[in-house]
Design an enzyme around this catalytic site. Structure first.
Site, PDB file in Angstrom:
ATOM      1  N   CYS A  86    -113.702  13.056  71.403  1.00  0.00           N
ATOM      2  CA  CYS A  86    -114.275  11.810  72.036  1.00  0.00           C
ATOM      3  C   CYS A  86    -115.606  12.087  72.481  1.00  0.00           C
ATOM      4  O   CYS A  86    -116.618  11.738  71.912  1.00  0.00           O
ATOM      5  CB  CYS A  86    -113.520  11.322  73.224  1.00  0.00           C
ATOM      6  SG  CYS A  86    -112.086  10.456  72.772  1.00  0.00           S
ATOM      7  N   LYS A 102    -116.460  20.237  86.983  1.00  0.00           N
ATOM      8  CA  LYS A 102    -116.128  21.455  86.556  1.00  0.00           C
ATOM      9  C   LYS A 102    -117.046  22.095  85.845  1.00  0.00           C
ATOM     10  O   LYS A 102    -117.052  21.613  84.449  1.00  0.00           O
ATOM     11  CB  LYS A 102    -114.528  21.396  86.249  1.00  0.00           C
ATOM     12  CG  LYS A 102    -114.054  22.953  86.024  1.00  0.00           C
ATOM     13  CD  LYS A 102    -113.398  23.332  87.268  1.00  0.00           C
ATOM     14  CE  LYS A 102    -112.766  24.666  86.845  1.00  0.00           C
ATOM     15  NZ  LYS A 102    -112.567  25.681  88.037  1.00  0.00           N
ATOM     16  N   ARG A 145    -106.760  10.151  78.372  1.00  0.00           N
ATOM     17  CA  ARG A 145    -107.089  11.737  77.932  1.00  0.00           C
ATOM     18  C   ARG A 145    -106.022  12.423  77.300  1.00  0.00           C
ATOM     19  O   ARG A 145    -104.894  12.195  77.540  1.00  0.00           O
ATOM     20  CB  ARG A 145    -107.474  12.664  79.257  1.00  0.00           C
ATOM     21  CG  ARG A 145    -108.667  12.167  80.168  1.00  0.00           C
ATOM     22  CD  ARG A 145    -108.555  12.598  81.493  1.00  0.00           C
ATOM     23  NE  ARG A 145    -107.185  11.705  82.270  1.00  0.00           N
ATOM     24  CZ  ARG A 145    -106.862  12.147  83.305  1.00  0.00           C
ATOM     25  NH1 ARG A 145    -107.142  13.033  84.233  1.00  0.00           N
ATOM     26  NH2 ARG A 145    -105.883  11.486  83.800  1.00  0.00           N
ATOM     27  N   GLU A 146    -106.235  13.492  76.527  1.00  0.00           N
ATOM     28  CA  GLU A 146    -105.439  13.891  75.747  1.00  0.00           C
ATOM     29  C   GLU A 146    -104.624  15.300  76.897  1.00  0.00           C
ATOM     30  O   GLU A 146    -105.513  15.378  77.808  1.00  0.00           O
ATOM     31  CB  GLU A 146    -105.848  14.992  74.879  1.00  0.00           C
ATOM     32  CG  GLU A 146    -106.138  14.277  73.391  1.00  0.00           C
ATOM     33  CD  GLU A 146    -106.679  15.020  72.323  1.00  0.00           C
ATOM     34  OE1 GLU A 146    -106.506  16.066  72.163  1.00  0.00           O
ATOM     35  OE2 GLU A 146    -107.642  14.331  71.677  1.00  0.00           O
TER      36      GLU A 146
HETATM   37  C1  UDX Z   1    -111.761  12.260  77.124  1.00  0.00           C
HETATM   38  C2  UDX Z   1    -111.960  11.096  78.166  1.00  0.00           C
HETATM   39  O1  UDX Z   1    -111.740  11.485  79.387  1.00  0.00           O
HETATM   40  C3  UDX Z   1    -111.001   9.871  77.901  1.00  0.00           C
HETATM   41  O2  UDX Z   1    -111.397   8.702  78.980  1.00  0.00           O
HETATM   42  C4  UDX Z   1    -111.629   9.217  76.613  1.00  0.00           C
HETATM   43  O3  UDX Z   1    -110.591   8.068  76.266  1.00  0.00           O
HETATM   44  C5  UDX Z   1    -111.381  10.301  75.443  1.00  0.00           C
HETATM   45  O4  UDX Z   1    -112.188  11.280  75.685  1.00  0.00           O
HETATM   46  P1  UDX Z   1    -110.375  13.808  76.446  1.00  0.00           P
HETATM   47  O5  UDX Z   1    -111.147  14.235  75.182  1.00  0.00           O
HETATM   48  O6  UDX Z   1    -108.849  13.848  76.287  1.00  0.00           O
HETATM   49  O7  UDX Z   1    -110.464  12.479  77.075  1.00  0.00           O
HETATM   50  O8  UDX Z   1    -110.594  15.131  77.372  1.00  0.00           O
HETATM   51  P2  UDX Z   1    -111.087  15.155  78.974  1.00  0.00           P
HETATM   52  O9  UDX Z   1    -110.098  15.636  80.036  1.00  0.00           O
HETATM   53  O10 UDX Z   1    -111.830  14.127  79.216  1.00  0.00           O
HETATM   54  O11 UDX Z   1    -112.006  16.320  78.689  1.00  0.00           O
HETATM   55  C6  UDX Z   1    -113.297  16.555  77.655  1.00  0.00           C
HETATM   56  C7  UDX Z   1    -113.711  17.860  77.779  1.00  0.00           C
HETATM   57  O12 UDX Z   1    -114.725  17.992  78.994  1.00  0.00           O
HETATM   58  C8  UDX Z   1    -112.972  19.028  77.458  1.00  0.00           C
HETATM   59  O13 UDX Z   1    -113.608  20.046  76.748  1.00  0.00           O
HETATM   60  C9  UDX Z   1    -113.080  19.729  78.711  1.00  0.00           C
HETATM   61  O14 UDX Z   1    -112.505  21.004  79.046  1.00  0.00           O
HETATM   62  C10 UDX Z   1    -114.516  19.189  79.384  1.00  0.00           C
HETATM   63  N1  UDX Z   1    -114.540  19.264  80.954  1.00  0.00           N
HETATM   64  C11 UDX Z   1    -113.865  18.061  81.538  1.00  0.00           C
HETATM   65  C12 UDX Z   1    -115.255  20.020  81.657  1.00  0.00           C
HETATM   66  O15 UDX Z   1    -115.892  20.860  81.099  1.00  0.00           O
HETATM   67  N2  UDX Z   1    -115.398  19.674  83.125  1.00  0.00           N
HETATM   68  C13 UDX Z   1    -114.895  18.794  83.602  1.00  0.00           C
HETATM   69  O16 UDX Z   1    -114.849  18.728  84.744  1.00  0.00           O
HETATM   70  C14 UDX Z   1    -113.918  17.981  82.970  1.00  0.00           C
END
Ligand code: UDX
Length: 407
Positions: free
Chosen positions: A248, A239, A141-142
């Protein structure tokens, strides 16, 4: 080992740094001159917590260049170039181009696909190049990419050539993570299935959030908490908020859904997750209109947060930006503040400080979960918490997604 990493984005640069830290000699290849100059000067052009320090600490084992011929003696070359989705289809041209260039230069390397690619890509690529191809998707994750790469939950290695698979397994053995060796196709699909599942989990809880808003006394935060205690469900990615964004989830869900459709095996659950996510923005605008009036023209709306999530300056696939575009369509005057994102966005006023942005606005929407927003206290204007990070007691005129209207 001698490692090459082609493409110094979030994934490539962190992979390069972590593998150098593990004792390998790493050469990072980047063709974008500006980005390359940043890495060479020790100022990574990407904000990722811990990356700058990682590169500084391991600079003796790290080299950056635009010259593919430097890969000649590499044992392993990771391809971490972009695989954008264009018109719902994945564009593999960058990966094919990088693979062919590496193939021409390397004497003996194993080529590893780190980028997210549609199942069958390694198979297609192997028809064009002679080096063995390993699929080794990333799940980082970023914001926590360095730690996720040092300590992944699992390492997935897909390959036809078992020696190549063993070599790549060896390079990641320092992580201590469970290793799954399988076919290239399974490895490619594991990445999409994982991301689609997580995106679906988010859309699921966002729909429950919609329902909570219509049930007096209901609160999605508590519902999610209660669900998360069940080990089979787990509390993560439950969440509710403005919808998922980033580089992604939106791109991967759309790519795998259209790929599956082409194979006459549609992923209707993933398609629904995409639709629910896309509807989030309309839902937020509807709540805003219910509270401050249907006519948004001329109203000054503060959008707090531009990044797709906290702790990053990345706005790729950002839902807050989609919200802004929607508000501008309604002729609202948009004020925005983000602690990290400092780019110019046409048609809006971007503030350098939070207080100024709020003061100059008639209503406030919290759109990214930045920690500095969580203690906000505003009594004189409407506030909509689209990320569920605020304390309702700190507001007079307040709504939050997933919190029933009637308490
Ligand atoms: C994601 C994957 O988690 C990771 O495994 C993959 O390699 C790349 O894509 P990332 O895009 O960095 O990682 O962010 P992540 O923390 O997963 O969140 C993605 C999006 O979902 C964000 O917009 C975040 O705010 C949202 N999110 C995440 C929610 O709305 N609710 C949550 O419970 C979790």
């Amino acid at each position: 080992m001698k490692i090459g990493v082609v493409g110094l984005g979030y994934i490539g640069s962190v992979t390069a740094g972590v593998l150098a830290e593990a004792g390998n000699s790493v050469i990072g290849i980047e063709i974008d001159a500006k980005r390359l100059a940043g890495f060479k000067s020790g100022e990574p052009p990407i904000y990722e917590p811990g990356l700058k320090e990682l590169i500084e600490k391991n600079h003796s084992r790290l080299e950056f260049s635009s010259d593919y011929s430097k890969l000649a003696d590499a044992d392993i070359v990771f391809l971490a170039v972009q695989t954008p989705t264009v018109n719902e289809r994945i564009d593999l041209s960058y990966i094919f181009d990088a693979a062919e260039k590496a193939n021409r230069q390397c004497k003996k390397a194993v080529l590893v696909i780190k980028s997210t690619v549609i199942p069958g890509t390694a198979r297609e690529l192997s028809k064009k190049i002679s080096l063995p191809i390993v699929s080794n998707p990333e799940f980082t994750r970023e914001g926590t990419a360095v730690e996720d790469t040092r300590k992944p939950d699992r390492v997935v290695i897909g390959a036809k050539d078992s020696n190549a698979a063993d070599l790549v397994g060896k390079i990641w053995s320092f992580t201590g993570a469970p290793l799954l060796k399988t076919t290239n196709e399974n490895a490619e699909l594991i990445k999409y299935a994982s991301n689609s599942f997580l995106a679906t989990k988010i859309s699921f809880i966002n729909e429950i959030a919609n329902l909570c808003e219509s049930i007096p006394g209901a609160d999605v935060e508590i519902v999610a908490k209660g669900m998360g205690y069940d080990k089979r469900i787990a509390p993560y990615f439950l969440k509710a908020g403005i919808g998922y964004g980033g580089s992604c989830f939106p791109k991967d869900t759309s790519a795998i859904a259209s790929f599956a459709k082409e194979l006459q095996s549609p992923l209707s659950i993933v398609e629904s997750a995409i639709k629910v996510n896309s509807d989030r923005i309309e839902r937020i605008v509807d709540i805003l209109k219910t509270e401050i009036g249907k006519e948004l023209k001329g109203k000054r709306i503060a959008v707090l947060g531009l990044a797709f999530k906290d702790d990053t300056d990345d706005i790729r696939g950002s839902q807050p930006i989609r919200l802004i575009e929607r508000l501008l369509k309604e002729s609202a005057a948009v004020n925005a503040y983000d602690p990290r994102v400092k780019i110019k966005i046409d048609g809006i006023t971007r503030f350098e400080n939070l207080e100024g942005c709020i003061k100059e606005s008639d209503a406030v929407i919290v759109a990214t979960e930045w920690g500095e927003f969580s203690n906000l206290k505003i009594m004189d204007k409407f506030v909509l918490d689209a990320k569920r990070i605020l304390n309702p007691a700190n507001f007079n005129n307040f709504r939050a997604i997933g919190l029933s209207w009637e308490r």
